[in-house]
Enzyme design. Structure first.
Site, PDB file in Angstrom:
ATOM      1  N   GLY A 130       7.455   1.767  -1.958  1.00  0.00           N
ATOM      2  CA  GLY A 130       6.710   1.104  -0.880  1.00  0.00           C
ATOM      3  C   GLY A 130       5.923   2.091  -0.039  1.00  0.00           C
ATOM      4  CB  THR A 149       9.163  -1.635   9.443  1.00  0.00           C
ATOM      5  OG1 THR A 149       9.949  -2.599   8.733  1.00  0.00           O
ATOM      6  CG2 THR A 149       8.888  -2.172  10.846  1.00  0.00           C
ATOM      7  N   GLY A 150       7.411  -3.131   7.078  1.00  0.00           N
ATOM      8  CA  GLY A 150       6.797  -4.408   6.690  1.00  0.00           C
ATOM      9  C   GLY A 150       6.578  -4.453   5.198  1.00  0.00           C
ATOM     10  CD1 TRP A 151       4.983  -6.922   0.788  1.00  0.00           C
ATOM     11  CD2 TRP A 151       4.169  -8.786   1.718  1.00  0.00           C
ATOM     12  NE1 TRP A 151       4.795  -7.833  -0.207  1.00  0.00           N
ATOM     13  CE2 TRP A 151       4.295  -8.987   0.332  1.00  0.00           C
ATOM     14  CE3 TRP A 151       3.668  -9.828   2.504  1.00  0.00           C
ATOM     15  CZ2 TRP A 151       3.940 -10.185  -0.272  1.00  0.00           C
ATOM     16  CZ3 TRP A 151       3.312 -11.011   1.903  1.00  0.00           C
ATOM     17  CH2 TRP A 151       3.450 -11.191   0.521  1.00  0.00           C
ATOM     18  N   GLY A 152       5.362  -3.457   2.175  1.00  0.00           N
ATOM     19  CA  GLY A 152       4.833  -2.145   1.827  1.00  0.00           C
ATOM     20  C   GLY A 152       3.513  -2.140   1.075  1.00  0.00           C
ATOM     21  CB  THR A 176      12.307  -0.275   6.944  1.00  0.00           C
ATOM     22  OG1 THR A 176      12.246  -0.718   5.600  1.00  0.00           O
ATOM     23  CG2 THR A 176      11.568   1.045   7.082  1.00  0.00           C
ATOM     24  NE  ARG A 217       7.791  -2.102  -3.340  1.00  0.00           N
ATOM     25  CZ  ARG A 217       8.077  -2.041  -2.044  1.00  0.00           C
ATOM     26  NH1 ARG A 217       9.152  -1.415  -1.644  1.00  0.00           N
ATOM     27  NH2 ARG A 217       7.288  -2.605  -1.155  1.00  0.00           N
TER      28      ARG A 217
HETATM   29  N1  ASP Z   1       8.058  -1.196   4.162  1.00  0.00           N
HETATM   30  C1  ASP Z   1       9.226  -1.268   3.359  1.00  0.00           C
HETATM   31  C2  ASP Z   1       8.827  -1.322   1.917  1.00  0.00           C
HETATM   32  O1  ASP Z   1       7.900  -2.034   1.582  1.00  0.00           O
HETATM   33  C3  ASP Z   1      10.092  -2.439   3.664  1.00  0.00           C
HETATM   34  C4  ASP Z   1      10.266  -2.760   5.130  1.00  0.00           C
HETATM   35  O2  ASP Z   1       9.807  -2.039   5.985  1.00  0.00           O
HETATM   36  O3  ASP Z   1      10.902  -3.772   5.435  1.00  0.00           O
HETATM   37  O4  ASP Z   1       9.457  -0.697   1.119  1.00  0.00           O
END
Ligand code: ASP
Length: 357
Positions: free
Chosen positions: A253, A274-277, A223, A251
């Site tokens: 995020g 950025t991360g686990w949405g 991301t 889905r």
């Molecule tokens: N945050 C993004 C999502 O969950 C993915 C990511 O940032 O790696 O869609």
């Protein structure tokens, strides 16, 4: 009695002098301990990320490391030049993200991850810290640069968020570059999808557990996001992503959610996540950092640490943010083993990082 009054007067004069001295010392002291977030560090500044996750030095080839470093530098220099010549933070954010979206290295634009149905559905958002205007798009399939769509949603529509087919149509009406959906195809991302599907099949099809499994979660780096402060004191932030590999059921995020993936407010800071949405949405990460600064008077650094090192992991999530505050202080906070990232200050000093060291 007379003597007593005289002694009392002397005592009062002595103690008040002492208090004055103490006060002076205190105020001198205060100058030295003043919160660094109150000092203008940079007249303008820019910070970017290219995704957080399990990014380990031992798994990275020298060529890949060089490719990421060069692309991060190319992107941030685009934004830096805009800011240096007096351009707006919004332009810097949009144009910087365009470079990352056009690179297959990142999970945004070209190089976006695949959905379960082998399509690419892209999310993006942008926010203007001066006006608190914002725009975002979710699940588009034909817009080459989703961050441009987020910007026109903000500037040319009465809405904040458009999703799915309607968002693709709006982009076309706005004259944005439309591509065939095959444009987003990359071999590496398709391999990741196959890997995740095999893994899921072995786990005997428990969709919910599988989606939250770390093997699956980690097959989607890249991301991209940017936060900037311009010479006029205006902050802006933007984020663009393909989301998570093997996502289904439409889905969405955190990236296109204002307050979770992106937030900007001239009174506090500009943030891109950025991360686990799923966790970043529930923790309202980007807005929470701004709110801690606003309501609790915390520095950007302390607020970012609180949210990324405590709040998100306590919920069970992981990831990171990049941010800049109204005084040009920049932070790149993450709780994963790596985050592609870079900063440039008003002196043109460049910092690039990948791993957690
Ligand atoms: N945050 C993004 C999502 O969950 C993915 C990511 O940032 O790696 O869609």
């Amino acid at each position: 009695m007379k003597n007593f009054v005289y002694v009392l007067c002397l005592f009062v004069i002595f103690t008040s002098c002492k208090n004055e001295e103490e006060l002076k010392a205190l105020s001198n002291n205060r100058e030295t301990v003043i919160d660094s977030s109150e000092i203008k560090t940079n007249e303008f500044a820019i910070v970017i990320h290219g995704g957080a996750g399990t990014i380990l030095r031992e798994n990275m080839s020298a060529e890949a490391e060089e490719a990421y470093t060069l692309k991060l530098e190319e992107a941030i220099r685009v934004g830096y030049e805009i800011l240096k010549s007096g351009g707006s933070s919004l332009d810097a954010v949009e144009k910087t993200i365009n470079v990352l979206e056009d690179s297959p290295l990142f999970n945004a634009g070209k190089g976006a991850v695949f959905t379960n149905a082998e399509t690419n559905e892209l999310d993006a958002s942008i926010m203007d810290g001066k006006t608190l205007n914002a725009g975002s798009s979710a699940g588009t399939r034909t817009v080459k640069n989703p961050i441009n769509l987020a910007r026109v949603v903000m500037e040319n529509s009465p809405h904040v968020m458009l999703a799915g087919h309607g968002a693709d149509i709006f982009a076309q009406e706005q004259g944005l570059e439309i591509v065939d959906s095959t444009y987003f195809y990359t071999v590496d991302r398709l391999k990741s999808l196959e890997h995740v599907k095999d893994y899921e099949a072995k786990k005997k099809g428990n969709n919910k557990t599988a989606f939250y499994d770390s093997t699956i979660k980690n097959s989607k780096y890249g991301t991209v996001g940017c936060a900037a402060l311009d010479k006029n004191g205006n902050l802006a932030a933007g984020t663009s992503t393909g989301g998570m590999t093997n996502k289904r059921w439409g889905r969405v995020g955190d990236a296109p959610i204002i307050g979770a993936g992106t937030y900007a407010n001239n009174n506090t800071c500009a943030v891109s996540s950025t991360g686990w949405g799923e966790f970043f949405i529930r923790a309202m990460v980007a807005y929470d950092i701004s709110a801690l600064m606003d309501y609790k008077g915390m520095s950007l650094e302390a607020a970012a640490k609180e949210v990324i090192q405590k709040k998100v992991p306590d919920l069970g999530g992981d990831g990171g943010i990049i941010a800049v505050d109204k005084n040009g202080n920049m932070v790149m906070e993450f709780n994963t083993s790596g985050m592609y990232r870079a900063t440039m200050n008003d002196k043109g000093e460049l910092l690039i990082g990948i791993y957690n060291d």
